[in-house]
Design an enzyme around this catalytic site. Structure first.
Site, PDB file in Angstrom:
ATOM      1  N   HIS B 342       0.802  -1.225   0.000  1.00 52.45           N
ATOM      2  CA  HIS B 342       0.000   0.000   0.000  1.00 52.45           C
ATOM      3  C   HIS B 342       0.835   1.275   0.000  1.00 52.45           C
ATOM      4  CE1 HIS B 342      -2.102  -3.348   2.081  1.00 52.45           C
ATOM      5  NE2 HIS B 342      -3.005  -3.071   1.168  1.00 52.45           N
ATOM      6  N   CYS B 343       1.973   1.214  -0.692  1.00 58.09           N
ATOM      7  CA  CYS B 343       2.871   2.383  -0.820  1.00 58.09           C
ATOM      8  C   CYS B 343       3.337   2.914   0.529  1.00 58.09           C
ATOM      9  CB  CYS B 343       2.215   3.518  -1.611  1.00 58.09           C
ATOM     10  SG  CYS B 343       1.836   3.086  -3.311  1.00 58.09           S
ATOM     11  N   THR B 344       3.327   2.067   1.539  1.00 56.98           N
ATOM     12  CA  THR B 344       3.803   2.534   2.846  1.00 56.98           C
ATOM     13  C   THR B 344       4.535   1.429   3.585  1.00 56.98           C
ATOM     14  OG1 THR B 344       3.185   3.513   4.977  1.00 56.98           O
ATOM     15  CG2 THR B 344       1.486   2.172   3.862  1.00 56.98           C
TER      16      THR B 344
END
Lengths: 82, 384
Positions: B342-344
């Protein structure tokens, strides 16, 4: 409208201010039209507000009360017939 | 096999879908009736475009509690807004304190700034993904700090961070407070007049229910980061330098009129119906969380049940990998979720899922109890 009518034209820092001026003047029942900024006002925002010269004082008060950033004003004799 | 015509959409944390009908209608009207270049001319199509943007700015500012809408800048998105404020405010030698659960929209610009001499101090979160204000205060007090950066809410854990308290801490130490509002705007009642943030970035297309390709950045009146790009603004054309006045300083180039109109319509929708949509989202998220937690072998990430969160519920399973779950949910049941990091990666590291990733259910506008029940039944079958 007379082809030689005299108007006061207000210049603004940004388009946002020009549109805020239009709204404030309309709410105050001051007849105003947005026009391309005359060269006499310099190349500020591309839009200026034109009001009948007799309404110039009232318009200035409305714009100040509405926190519109006015960059200057000039009197212009209309030669467009618009 | 899922009905080809039916999609049960739980990917709102990535982008909301569907949108209120008013959004597409406003965009179509802007393109058809206000198709000129806003702020560049005084003919009716250009004036129509300028008015559409001014109206949208006023609508979004009203929704977010921005007193003077000249301080609300339209951007191509939240990532651009964050890049603008981070790169415009931080210079080599500056120090920034950042939460350890940021999205790559913050991590990557800060990584680039670190390479040019900005000192980045990371404050770690707890195992639920929450940031403790005392830890931030300790970090800020260690050395002169230019900015504190923190998300308002997590796109993985749903945790809501104490950004108001962090703003107080930042200001007490002479720093500015920069907030990534990507997962909060629309899902929480955000009031920037009282929050204390000096900069607050939002995407148009997530909880705000607007279109993709537009976002907004609030800048406090006395916070003046450099602009990210220079170019035409429609005025002061004789000047080689970018005008100082807002919003023009930060909006070089032709604006996204249709996008702004759509976002404005979405903001007006939320101003009228936001209390109802938020209550529904919270109720559905609780129902989903409790149901997922009851499935054997499923672990729910984030704050414990009962603690406030935005409507995001991420899980792992002892029996299936996140990619397997997401694929099965989509193909067999028509349930759309997002698997992965999730891009994190910072957040997944904090909650112990960096190696596995997770499956995220993002709850939002348009979902109903029956959709939650369908998703729970599907998860029980896939992970059971």
């Amino acid at each position: 409208m007379s082809a030689s009518a005299l108007f006061a034209v207000f210049g603004f820092e940004t388009t946002h201010d020009a549109l805020r001026a239009e709204r404030a003047l309309e709410e105050a029942a001051v007849e105003a039209v947005l026009i391309p900024t005359p060269k006499a006002l310099g190349a500020l925002c591309g839009l200026a507000a034109r009001v009948p010269v007799a309404c110039a004082g009232a318009a200035a008060d409305v714009l100040a009360a509405a926190d519109v950033r006015v960059s200057g004003s000039v009197e212009v004799e209309d030669r467009t017939g618009a | 096999m899922a009905d080809e015509q039916r999609i049960v959409y739980f990917d709102h944390a990535a982008t909301s879908w569907p949108k209120p009908p008013e959004v597409a209608a406003a965009m179509a009207e802007a393109m058809a009736e206000a198709g000129g270049n806003p702020g560049r001319s005084a003919h009716r199509l250009a004036l129509g475009a300028a008015r559409a943007i001014a109206r949208a700015r006023s609508q979004v500012a009203a929704l977010l509690g921005v007193p003077d809408d000249r301080n609300l800048i339209f951007t191509p998105g939240c990532t651009y807004a964050l890049n603008l404020v981070l790169k415009g405010a931080l210079e080599p030698g500056d120090r920034v304190v950042v939460s350890g659960v940021e999205h790559n929209a913050v991590v990557r610009p800060l990584n680039a700034l670190a390479a040019s001499g900005v000192e980045v101090t990371i404050v770690r979160a707890d195992c639920f993904g929450r940031i403790d204000p005392d830890d931030v205060e300790c970090a800020v007090a260690q050395a002169p700090t230019r900015a504190v950066v923190c998300q308002h809410a997590s796109n993985v854990t749903g945790a809501i961070q104490p950004v108001g308290d962090l703003a107080d801490i930042a200001h007490e130490h002479g720093a500015v407070m920069i907030v990534d509002g990507a997962q909060a705007a629309g899902h929480l009642a955000v009031d920037l007049a009282v929050l204390g943030a000096d900069a607050y970035a939002v995407p148009g297309h997530k909880g705000l229910l607007g279109p993709q390709g537009i976002g907004a950045l609030y800048l406090a009146p006395d916070f003046r980061p450099r602009e990210l790009v220079q170019g035409g603004s429609g005025g002061r054309s004789e000047d080689a330098g970018q005008p100082d006045e807002r919003p023009d300083r930060y909006e070089a180039g032709t604006a996204n009129t249709a996008g702004a109109a759509g976002l404005g319509a979405a903001a007006a929708f939320l101003a009228a119906h936001g209390d109802d949509t938020r209550a529904t989202e919270q109720r559905l998220a609780r129902r989903l969380l409790e149901g997922l937690a009851a499935i054997p072998g499923v672990r729910v990430l984030g704050p414990p049940a009962g603690e406030e969160r935005v409507p995001v519920v991420s899980v792992t399973s002892e029996r299936r990998t996140p990619d397997e779950i997401a694929f099965a949910l989509d193909r067999r049941f028509g349930v759309a979720v997002r698997a992965g990091l999730h891009c994190t990666p910072w957040t997944h590291d904090a909650v112990g899922t960096l190696e596995t990733g997770a499956v995220r259910f993002g709850v939002g506008y348009g979902l109903a109890d029956a959709d939650v029940d369908l998703a729970l039944a599907a998860m029980a079958e896939v992970c059971g």
